[in-house]
Design an enzyme around this catalytic site. Structure first.
Site, PDB file in Angstrom:
ATOM      1  N   HIS A  42      -8.955  11.105  -0.620  1.00  0.00           N
ATOM      2  CA  HIS A  42      -8.237   9.842  -0.587  1.00  0.00           C
ATOM      3  C   HIS A  42      -6.967   9.990   0.246  1.00  0.00           C
ATOM      4  O   HIS A  42      -6.209   9.061   0.445  1.00  0.00           O
ATOM      5  CB  HIS A  42      -7.879   9.400  -2.017  1.00  0.00           C
ATOM      6  CG  HIS A  42      -7.296   8.027  -2.093  1.00  0.00           C
ATOM      7  ND1 HIS A  42      -5.939   7.791  -2.188  1.00  0.00           N
ATOM      8  CD2 HIS A  42      -7.886   6.803  -2.078  1.00  0.00           C
ATOM      9  CE1 HIS A  42      -5.720   6.488  -2.237  1.00  0.00           C
ATOM     10  NE2 HIS A  42      -6.869   5.865  -2.165  1.00  0.00           N
TER      11      HIS A  42
ATOM     12  N   LYS B 173      -4.454  10.708   3.549  1.00  0.00           N
ATOM     13  CA  LYS B 173      -4.381  10.218   4.931  1.00  0.00           C
ATOM     14  C   LYS B 173      -3.471  11.150   5.720  1.00  0.00           C
ATOM     15  O   LYS B 173      -2.277  11.238   5.427  1.00  0.00           O
ATOM     16  CB  LYS B 173      -3.811   8.789   5.003  1.00  0.00           C
ATOM     17  CG  LYS B 173      -4.721   7.734   4.378  1.00  0.00           C
ATOM     18  CD  LYS B 173      -4.406   7.549   2.925  1.00  0.00           C
ATOM     19  CE  LYS B 173      -5.281   6.480   2.316  1.00  0.00           C
ATOM     20  NZ  LYS B 173      -5.294   6.575   0.845  1.00  0.00           N
TER      21      LYS B 173
ATOM     22  N   HIS C 257       0.804  -1.223   0.000  1.00  0.00           N
ATOM     23  CA  HIS C 257       0.000   0.000   0.000  1.00  0.00           C
ATOM     24  C   HIS C 257       0.834   1.269   0.000  1.00  0.00           C
ATOM     25  O   HIS C 257       0.295   2.372  -0.118  1.00  0.00           O
ATOM     26  CB  HIS C 257      -0.940  -0.016   1.227  1.00  0.00           C
ATOM     27  CG  HIS C 257      -2.128   0.867   1.085  1.00  0.00           C
ATOM     28  ND1 HIS C 257      -2.336   1.985   1.863  1.00  0.00           N
ATOM     29  CD2 HIS C 257      -3.188   0.796   0.243  1.00  0.00           C
ATOM     30  CE1 HIS C 257      -3.465   2.566   1.517  1.00  0.00           C
ATOM     31  NE2 HIS C 257      -4.005   1.863   0.537  1.00  0.00           N
TER      32      HIS C 257
ATOM     33  N   LYS D 183       3.097   4.420  -1.070  1.00  0.00           N
ATOM     34  CA  LYS D 183       3.029   5.291  -2.239  1.00  0.00           C
ATOM     35  C   LYS D 183       4.259   6.195  -2.213  1.00  0.00           C
ATOM     36  O   LYS D 183       4.297   7.187  -1.491  1.00  0.00           O
ATOM     37  CB  LYS D 183       1.726   6.074  -2.227  1.00  0.00           C
ATOM     38  CG  LYS D 183       0.510   5.168  -2.426  1.00  0.00           C
ATOM     39  CD  LYS D 183      -0.765   5.785  -1.936  1.00  0.00           C
ATOM     40  CE  LYS D 183      -1.953   4.878  -2.258  1.00  0.00           C
ATOM     41  NZ  LYS D 183      -1.838   3.543  -1.616  1.00  0.00           N
TER      42      LYS D 183
END
Length: 487
Positions: A347, A349, A113, A115
């Site tokens: 989207h 965090k 996950h 990025k």
């Protein structure tokens, strides 16, 4: 001659991405993927992500040099028959300069996950880019995302000096480098050499200008007393926050795009995760913990977003059990101080500790790929072998089990000066700009801006509002006339 010390304002270390369908006045100081990758001097790119569109990625490089850039794509699709893996290989086959690497995935329920992009240029400089967007068109057009970029890092001068990795200070470039290289080494477990080439290259670069602590997760079981200077998941946050000065009457706001089922009780949320985030320099367990708020979009906000219901496919939670309903009872929305992102579905965090309930000061801020889940942050500490080690396992024997790869950057004011402060800024990366937030001039003091991805102050849901749940039918049409039905 008398010397005067002038106040200094530092632009936000976090940048928002440009929203395609919003006007220019709401896109001030934003970045696009082409801004990040379009430099014709880029010679090599390592791209780590969960979802990938190779055509979209390659389109962001300079048109004249993209065929010369050595592109490495690291993904988590380890099953050869996985449709996502098959599609990825079909796309990559069109580009001779693209190499695919499947990450080591030892945990059944884990995902790749993280990025991140690592960029190398022909002028012998390197940059680390950590962000929140999947490498797909939808994430880089009309959804709220953010990016942290290191400076362009030069090669180290003279022969490489082996630093004492255990003495590297959290927030320093030296510690960031140690943790980043250890993160990359996790891909090379069990004899693999996935990231060995980029590790060897990054070792030659000078990270001293980096300000921030790397907060990452790698899958596996990690002992809390091992000799490694790098901690993972919630233990990494706990370790870094021990050096961060914080205010007492604090509030921690968590904005995520997915909330997992955290167990039949709130034990993990209270006794593990919240406790790790509640620390700070000089904080004792007897002091009252900060309050926590979760920012999560309502169904109506998704209906009114620029892409309507289509944006809801990237935002996940469930309300299938009493515990999941309870988790969302403390969710908030935001209003008044406008971030300019109301119609761009989130989207992003972020985990931000405000020094007071009025949000006037910021103690620290984390930008990360990690949502609110045990897979991302790690289970509660347990005895080796998986049994919960309360009284049977000493603190030296405990370990944390993590399922996924995640990566983020933690920043706090003191990284820019002993008496520095950090304040929220809206629709711009700079304090003192119009709508940018107040910049109070104090002689010699540094004030760091933090670009807000949501509006303030936070407001709790009212009785008529419900959270967005992608696994539930939504029959009320969005602004484009579409409905959302789960097949």
């Amino acid at each position: 001659m008398q010397l005067f010390s002038f106040p200094k304002s530092i632009p936000s270390p976090f940048r928002l991405t440009r929203i395609r369908d919003l006007p220019a006045n709401l896109n001030q100081d934003t970045v696009t993927l082409k801004d990040l990758l379009g430099d014709p001097l880029i010679s090599e790119c390592w791209e780590f992500n969960y979802m990938h569109d190779i055509d979209f990625l390659m389109s962001a490089f300079d048109e004249d040099t993209r065929h010369l850039v050595k592109v490495h794509v690291v993904h988590g699709f380890w099953k050869r028959e996985d449709l996502s893996r098959v599609t990825l290989h079909e796309q990559a086959a069109r580009y001779p300069n693209v190499a695919l690497h499947a990450a080591y995935m030892p945990e059944m329920f884990g995902t790749h996950h993280s990025k991140m992009m690592i960029l190398l240029r022909h002028d012998d400089t390197a940059r680390i880019v950590i962000h929140t967007a999947n490498m797909i068109v939808r994430d880089w057009t009309n959804m709220t995302q953010a990016v942290w970029m290191s400076p362009w890092l030069p090669l180290m001068k003279g022969p490489s000096q082996q630093e004492n990795v255990h003495e590297a200070k959290p927030g320093s470039g030296a510690k960031f480098k140690v943790d980043l290289l250890n993160y990359l080494r996790a891909y090379d477990s069990r004899g693999r050499e996935t990231c060995k080439p980029i590790i060897e290259k990054l070792m030659r670069f000078d990270f001293s200008e980096v300000k921030g602590a790397l907060i990452a997760s790698v899958p596996g079981r990690h002992k809390l007393n091992d000799s490694s200077p790098t901690r993972w998941g919630w233990a990494a946050m706990e370790q870094a926050l021990k050096t961060v000065p914080v205010h007492q009457q604090a509030e921690i706001a968590i904005q995520i795009s997915s909330i997992a089922t955290l167990g039949p009780t709130d034990n993990w949320l209270k006794n593990t995760f919240s406790r790790a985030l509640s620390g700070g320099r000089g904080v004792s367990l007897s002091q009252p913990p900060p309050s926590f708020k979760v920012i999560f979009p309502t169904a109506d906000e998704i209906r009114k977003s620029l892409d309507g219901y289509a944006s809801g496919g990237s935002i996940h939670t469930k309300i299938q059990s009493p515990q999941q309903v309870k988790q969302l009872q403390q969710a908030d929305k935001s209003a008044v101080l406008d971030s300019g992102r109301k119609r761009a579905a989130p989207h992003i965090k972020t985990y931000i500790r405000y020094g007071n309930k009025s949000h006037q000061t910021i103690d620290w801020a984390l930008l990360t790929s990690a949502n609110l889940s045990k897979q991302a942050w790690g289970e509660a500490a347990s005895a080796p072998g998986g049994s919960k080690g309360k009284s049977t396992a000493s603190s030296g024997d405990r370990e944390v089990r993590i399922a996924s790869y995640e990566i983020g950057v933690l920043v706090w004011p003191e990284l820019w000066g002993e008496d520095a402060a950090m304040k929220a800024t809206f629709m711009t990366d700079n304090l003192g700009d119009s709508r940018g937030g107040e910049f109070t001039e104090q002689e010699g003091k540094v004030t760091v801006a933090l670009r807000m991805p949501y509006s303030l102050p936070l407001q709790p849901y009212d009785n008529a509002e419900v959270p967005w749940v992608a696994t539930t039918n939504h029959e009320e049409p969005d602004w484009m006339g579409q409905v959302w039905r789960v097949e």
